[in-house]
Design a protein around this motif. Sequence first.
Motif, PDB file in Angstrom:
ATOM      1  N   THR A  54     -28.283   5.589  -0.656  1.00  0.00           N
ATOM      2  CA  THR A  54     -26.979   6.004  -1.177  1.00  0.00           C
ATOM      3  C   THR A  54     -26.114   6.587  -0.066  1.00  0.00           C
ATOM      4  OG1 THR A  54     -27.963   8.111  -1.838  1.00  0.00           O
ATOM      5  CG2 THR A  54     -27.721   6.427  -3.553  1.00  0.00           C
ATOM      6  N   HIS A  55     -26.754   7.092   1.003  1.00  0.00           N
ATOM      7  CA  HIS A  55     -26.016   7.616   2.164  1.00  0.00           C
ATOM      8  C   HIS A  55     -26.997   7.912   3.286  1.00  0.00           C
ATOM      9  CE1 HIS A  55     -27.302  11.195  -0.076  1.00  0.00           C
ATOM     10  NE2 HIS A  55     -27.038  11.972   0.955  1.00  0.00           N
ATOM     11  N   VAL A  56     -26.478   8.352   4.414  1.00  0.00           N
ATOM     12  CA  VAL A  56     -27.337   8.785   5.533  1.00  0.00           C
ATOM     13  C   VAL A  56     -27.798  10.199   5.195  1.00  0.00           C
ATOM     14  CG1 VAL A  56     -27.413   9.304   7.998  1.00  0.00           C
ATOM     15  CG2 VAL A  56     -26.138   7.311   7.184  1.00  0.00           C
ATOM     16  N   HIS A  57     -29.056  10.310   4.820  1.00  0.00           N
ATOM     17  CA  HIS A  57     -29.583  11.601   4.348  1.00  0.00           C
ATOM     18  C   HIS A  57     -29.811  12.565   5.509  1.00  0.00           C
ATOM     19  CE1 HIS A  57     -30.329   9.875   0.360  1.00  0.00           C
ATOM     20  NE2 HIS A  57     -30.747   8.796   0.996  1.00  0.00           N
ATOM     21  N   ALA A  58     -29.692  13.851   5.199  1.00  0.00           N
ATOM     22  CA  ALA A  58     -29.904  14.887   6.222  1.00  0.00           C
ATOM     23  C   ALA A  58     -31.182  15.674   5.972  1.00  0.00           C
ATOM     24  CB  ALA A  58     -28.705  15.840   6.242  1.00  0.00           C
ATOM     25  N   GLY A 110     -17.314  11.768   0.273  1.00  0.00           N
ATOM     26  CA  GLY A 110     -16.984  13.181   0.047  1.00  0.00           C
ATOM     27  C   GLY A 110     -18.128  14.079   0.470  1.00  0.00           C
ATOM     28  N   HIS A 111     -19.362  13.750   0.018  1.00  0.00           N
ATOM     29  CA  HIS A 111     -20.543  14.468   0.518  1.00  0.00           C
ATOM     30  C   HIS A 111     -20.768  14.013   1.965  1.00  0.00           C
ATOM     31  CE1 HIS A 111     -24.629  15.862   1.027  1.00  0.00           C
ATOM     32  NE2 HIS A 111     -25.117  14.640   0.977  1.00  0.00           N
ATOM     33  N   THR A 112     -20.771  12.697   2.186  1.00  0.00           N
ATOM     34  CA  THR A 112     -20.632  12.110   3.526  1.00  0.00           C
ATOM     35  C   THR A 112     -19.540  11.053   3.385  1.00  0.00           C
ATOM     36  OG1 THR A 112     -22.090  10.189   3.288  1.00  0.00           O
ATOM     37  CG2 THR A 112     -23.166  12.285   3.807  1.00  0.00           C
ATOM     38  N   GLY A 129     -26.670   9.233  -5.918  1.00  0.00           N
ATOM     39  CA  GLY A 129     -26.971   9.864  -4.629  1.00  0.00           C
ATOM     40  C   GLY A 129     -26.699  11.350  -4.719  1.00  0.00           C
ATOM     41  N   ASP A 130     -25.995  11.885  -3.706  1.00  0.00           N
ATOM     42  CA  ASP A 130     -25.638  13.314  -3.742  1.00  0.00           C
ATOM     43  C   ASP A 130     -24.183  13.510  -4.144  1.00  0.00           C
ATOM     44  OD1 ASP A 130     -28.183  13.757  -2.894  1.00  0.00           O
ATOM     45  OD2 ASP A 130     -27.658  14.417  -0.876  1.00  0.00           O
ATOM     46  N   SER A 131     -23.499  12.425  -4.524  1.00  0.00           N
ATOM     47  CA  SER A 131     -22.098  12.583  -4.920  1.00  0.00           C
ATOM     48  C   SER A 131     -21.999  13.405  -6.192  1.00  0.00           C
ATOM     49  CB  SER A 131     -21.448  11.213  -5.151  1.00  0.00           C
ATOM     50  OG  SER A 131     -21.457  10.481  -3.950  1.00  0.00           O
TER      51      SER A 131
HETATM   52 FE    FE Z   1     -27.395  14.158   1.094  1.00  0.00          FE
END
Ligand code: FE
Length: 356
Positions: A54-58, A110-112, A129-131
């Motif tokens: 869903t995105h580049v996770h941290a 927005g989150h990334t 994802g984290d959105s």
């Molecule tokens: Fe995240």
Amino acid sequence: MIFRQLFDPASCTYTYLLGDRDEALLIDPVFEQAPRDLALLDELGLKLLATLDTHVHADHVTGAWWLHERCDSRIALASVAGAMFSDLPLSHGDRIRFGHRYLEVRATPGHTNGCLTYVLDGQHMAFTGDSLLIRGCGRTDFQQGSPRQLFRSVHEQILTLPDECLLYPAHDYRGITVTSVGEERRFNPRLGGEADAHDFVGYMDNLNLPHPKLMAQAVPANLRSGKPEDARLPAGIPAWAPLTQRFSGIWEIEPITLQEYAGTVQIVDVREASEFNDSLGHIHGAKLLPLSRLTDSLTELDRQRPLVTVCRSGVRSAQACALLNKAGFDQVANLAGGMLRWRSEGMPAACGDENL
Ligand code: FE
């Protein structure tokens, strides 16, 4: 359709398996959980077409590269993320097919700046994802995050889905598994109810969170799609023989592989004495240690040498593996299918002094 929600306790990440007609997608796989995911795909008879982050996770490393190495699955995430090895760069409006179903890609930055939400055809399920988290959302203070953009993304792309559409996030830290559009529209304390962009930006600008512990390692690793810098398997993957981990967590060895490694491993037959010399016979060199007295006989085993447990069908010997792991033996595998499979595959066995 097959749907499974899987959990990584170390990072509180949810991974989602979607399958239809023998084809599968995995959303947000976790590097350390790749053996588990491979075992489940294998047991359900599914071919993994692609992994979708869903995105580049941290906070964790993606399993995309490892799964690609094993399944030849494509590596999908937002094209703007610019990750190495990604061979399925995604943009808003794309569709990712599996079987007769598909996921629609919605850009929800927005989150990334590269966050995507995946919406299942029919709009009964979406993977945010984290959105949008359950009664929360991802932070917006790094990776080109922007609270204004996140507010717009959530309101325009997620909360416009039907009220009853189920929402599955990338994380939940309380163990809650699912929410719905209607619920979040009403009860999300940051984004729901009467909150406007101004309220939301004020909330997000004052979170004062420390950076994730793994951020310095996870982001660069995820920009390599999870390929380790040294391309080595992580700790915990047995190197003493080619093994397969079942979804139950037990490591298994195939009969043909055990035959090849028979000289280097201890073979422990955990059946009762009467079965050891019955018509199935036993494997040459196997040591008889019935399961009922295994834990009292651990001193008879060499902790330095890999150990393979055997029984009639592979059930009791799986329990023997669990007992041995608990007792601190770390190189243990179960013979897949036990003596039944060993014999049906034509492997040599003995009964008393006689070869079978
Ligand atoms: Fe995240």
